[in-house]
Design a protein around this motif. Structure first.
Motif, mmCIF file in Angstrom:
data_model
loop_
_atom_site.group_PDB
_atom_site.id
_atom_site.type_symbol
_atom_site.label_atom_id
_atom_site.label_comp_id
_atom_site.label_asym_id
_atom_site.label_seq_id
_atom_site.Cartn_x
_atom_site.Cartn_y
_atom_site.Cartn_z
ATOM 1 N N UNK A 1 -12.280 11.647 17.403
ATOM 2 C CA UNK A 1 -12.336 11.563 15.447
ATOM 3 C C UNK A 1 -11.933 10.939 15.239
ATOM 4 N N UNK A 2 -10.221 11.535 16.380
ATOM 5 C CA UNK A 2 -8.934 11.138 16.708
ATOM 6 C C UNK A 2 -8.930 9.281 16.951
ATOM 7 N N UNK A 3 -9.056 9.412 18.076
ATOM 8 C CA UNK A 3 -9.353 7.678 18.391
ATOM 9 C C UNK A 3 -10.807 6.374 17.010
ATOM 10 N N UNK A 4 -11.110 7.217 16.660
ATOM 11 C CA UNK A 4 -12.206 6.781 15.557
ATOM 12 C C UNK A 4 -10.485 6.253 14.538
ATOM 13 N N UNK A 5 -9.596 7.689 14.140
ATOM 14 C CA UNK A 5 -8.716 7.456 13.031
ATOM 15 C C UNK A 5 -7.358 5.955 13.486
ATOM 16 N N UNK A 6 -6.896 6.818 14.916
ATOM 17 C CA UNK A 6 -6.022 5.556 15.677
ATOM 18 C C UNK A 6 -6.267 4.484 16.232
ATOM 19 N N UNK A 7 -7.608 3.687 16.019
ATOM 20 C CA UNK A 7 -8.394 2.835 15.853
ATOM 21 C C UNK A 7 -8.653 1.672 14.579
ATOM 22 N N UNK A 8 -8.807 2.451 13.789
ATOM 23 C CA UNK A 8 -8.630 2.320 12.271
ATOM 24 C C UNK A 8 -6.990 1.765 11.960
ATOM 25 N N UNK A 9 -6.371 2.506 12.255
ATOM 26 C CA UNK A 9 -4.956 2.323 12.362
ATOM 27 C C UNK A 9 -4.773 1.539 12.655
ATOM 28 N N UNK A 10 -5.154 0.825 14.195
ATOM 29 C CA UNK A 10 -4.694 -0.469 14.335
ATOM 30 C C UNK A 10 -5.060 -1.529 13.998
ATOM 31 N N UNK A 11 -6.001 -1.653 13.260
ATOM 32 C CA UNK A 11 -7.005 -2.822 12.363
ATOM 33 C C UNK A 11 -6.213 -2.412 11.624
ATOM 34 N N UNK A 12 -6.116 -2.054 10.420
ATOM 35 C CA UNK A 12 -5.362 -1.368 9.373
ATOM 36 C C UNK A 12 -4.305 -2.283 9.198
ATOM 37 N N UNK A 13 -2.972 -1.677 9.939
ATOM 38 C CA UNK A 13 -1.596 -2.387 10.259
ATOM 39 C C UNK A 13 -1.879 -3.620 11.006
ATOM 40 N N UNK A 14 -3.327 -4.171 11.769
ATOM 41 C CA UNK A 14 -2.429 -5.400 11.837
ATOM 42 C C UNK A 14 -3.247 -6.765 10.604
ATOM 43 N N UNK A 15 -3.969 -6.185 9.968
ATOM 44 C CA UNK A 15 -4.240 -6.422 8.302
ATOM 45 C C UNK A 15 -3.076 -6.414 7.556
ATOM 46 N N UNK A 16 -2.727 -5.804 8.097
ATOM 47 C CA UNK A 16 -2.039 -5.589 6.939
ATOM 48 C C UNK A 16 -0.508 -6.200 7.232
ATOM 49 N N UNK A 17 -0.249 -6.344 8.051
ATOM 50 C CA UNK A 17 1.214 -7.343 9.039
ATOM 51 C C UNK A 17 1.235 -8.528 8.397
ATOM 52 N N UNK A 18 -0.637 -9.055 8.772
ATOM 53 C CA UNK A 18 -0.811 -10.327 8.612
ATOM 54 C C UNK A 18 -0.613 -10.603 6.769
ATOM 55 N N UNK A 19 -0.982 -10.184 5.859
ATOM 56 C CA UNK A 19 -1.032 -10.264 4.953
ATOM 57 C C UNK A 19 0.404 -10.755 3.844
ATOM 58 N N UNK A 20 1.082 -9.173 4.542
ATOM 59 C CA UNK A 20 2.479 -8.753 3.967
ATOM 60 C C UNK A 20 3.084 -10.457 4.392
ATOM 61 N N UNK A 21 2.814 -10.582 5.561
ATOM 62 C CA UNK A 21 3.935 -12.339 6.357
ATOM 63 C C UNK A 21 3.358 -13.191 5.181
ATOM 64 N N UNK A 22 1.887 -13.479 5.216
ATOM 65 C CA UNK A 22 1.912 -13.977 3.604
ATOM 66 C C UNK A 22 2.208 -14.511 2.588
ATOM 67 N N UNK A 23 2.618 -13.426 2.571
ATOM 68 C CA UNK A 23 2.681 -13.124 0.967
ATOM 69 C C UNK A 23 4.313 -13.320 0.828
ATOM 70 N N UNK A 24 5.222 -12.565 1.747
ATOM 71 C CA UNK A 24 6.377 -12.532 1.614
ATOM 72 C C UNK A 24 7.233 -13.693 1.340
ATOM 73 N N UNK A 25 6.082 -14.866 1.811
ATOM 74 C CA UNK A 25 6.699 -16.886 1.681
ATOM 75 C C UNK A 25 6.783 -17.064 0.464
ATOM 76 N N UNK A 26 5.640 -16.568 -0.513
ATOM 77 C CA UNK A 26 5.927 -17.372 -1.689
ATOM 78 C C UNK A 26 5.698 -16.278 -3.283
ATOM 79 N N UNK A 27 5.553 -15.149 -2.576
ATOM 80 C CA UNK A 27 5.781 -14.280 -3.716
ATOM 81 C C UNK A 27 6.635 -14.058 -4.853
ATOM 82 N N UNK A 28 7.901 -14.743 -4.702
ATOM 83 C CA UNK A 28 8.573 -15.215 -5.854
ATOM 84 C C UNK A 28 7.642 -16.422 -7.219
#
Length: 279
Positions: free
Chosen positions: A249-276
């Motif tokens: 379960x902890x391994x599953x949680x860690x993999x889930x965390x890595x995937x969502x962290x990657x996705x979140x940083x990608x989306x965040x980086x794209x959004x900060x370009x034109x969010x204003x």
């Protein structure tokens, strides 16, 4: 002295780690601001860090332990509920800080440049200090029960050494989910209210006020899919000997965390370009 050259993002995952280090003074300033201004001009001040979890624990003991009669798997009710409150409080702190990064800081972001990840990272740090204060209360109550209960009633074990890892996982889950929400709410404002409501309900899908072992069999597998479940269970197992230490379960949680962290940083980086243009 150093010179910062601002260039358009060219890569899918382009994190300005060097810039975050250069702006560490701003990071410290944000941490100090979060801690000082939260209870500024209040009578009790930082004592709210202690009062809130204590009164919440008492309420949980009355409602869930008393009226509902939910088992705590043999652990003393104050300790069981306090453990869940400390961890859940830190998760929501990380999530709430990250979920409104663009909305709260639009005025600053529109005037000066600095790595935007400084803001959610500083929120995680200030929340950690608050959590450590509450953890001190938990330890004090734990010592009281160790001294008053029969020997062997509370069985702390070696898995408690996983606590720093569990805290990092909670912080990364909260931040990654929050960054995704923050990026989406720049266009869809009403989603912010839905998420605030949903995160409150999500607590009941996490073993905060109950151990996983008392959940009905037909819901247990569903609750186990919650990536926070093995983290809460592992902490309670290390402190009380109840719950479970589920390595898969902890391994599953860690993999889930890595995937969502990657996705979140990608989306965040794209959004900060034109969010204003949309905030």
């Amino acid at each position: 002295m150093y010179t910062t050259e601002i260039k358009p993002h060219k890569k899918l995952l382009d994190i300005d780690l060097k810039g975050i280090w250069h702006y560490r003074d701003l990071y410290y300033m944000y941490v100090r601001r979060d801690i000082v201004t939260l209870y500024k001009q209040t009578i009790l001040g930082p004592l709210w860090y202690i009062i809130q979890p204590l009164f919440t624990t008492i309420m949980y003991m009355f409602v869930f332990g008393g009226l509902a009669g939910i088992s705590t798997d043999g652990a003393p009710q104050p300790l069981f509920y306090m453990a869940g409150i400390v961890l859940w409080g830190y998760f929501t702190q990380c999530f709430n800080t990250s979920s409104d990064v663009f909305g709260t800081n639009a005025n600053v972001f529109g005037k000066v440049y600095f790595p935007r990840l400084v803001v959610p990272l500083s929120g995680i740090t200030s929340g950690l200090l608050k959590m450590l204060i509450q953890l001190g209360i938990f330890v004090a109550i734990y010592i009281y029960y160790v001294l008053t209960l029969p020997s062997g009633t509370l069985s702390i074990n070696a898995s408690i050494l996983l606590f720093p890892v569990l805290i990092v996982m909670i912080a990364m889950h909260g931040m990654s989910w929050g960054l995704i929400v923050s990026s989406m709410t720049t266009k869809y404002r009403d989603m912010k209210f839905f998420v605030q409501f949903a995160i409150q309900l999500f607590m009941y899908a996490t073993p905060v006020i109950y151990p996983l072992s008392v959940a009905p069999e037909k819901y247990r597998d569903i609750i186990a899919l919650n990536p926070l479940t093995p983290i809460f269970e592992a902490f309670k197992y290390g402190c009380f000997g109840c719950g479970s230490l589920d390595w898969s379960g902890l391994l599953y949680s860690a993999i889930f965390m890595c995937i969502t962290l990657f996705i979140s940083v990608v989306i965040f980086s794209r959004t900060e370009r034109n969010f204003m243009d949309t905030v």
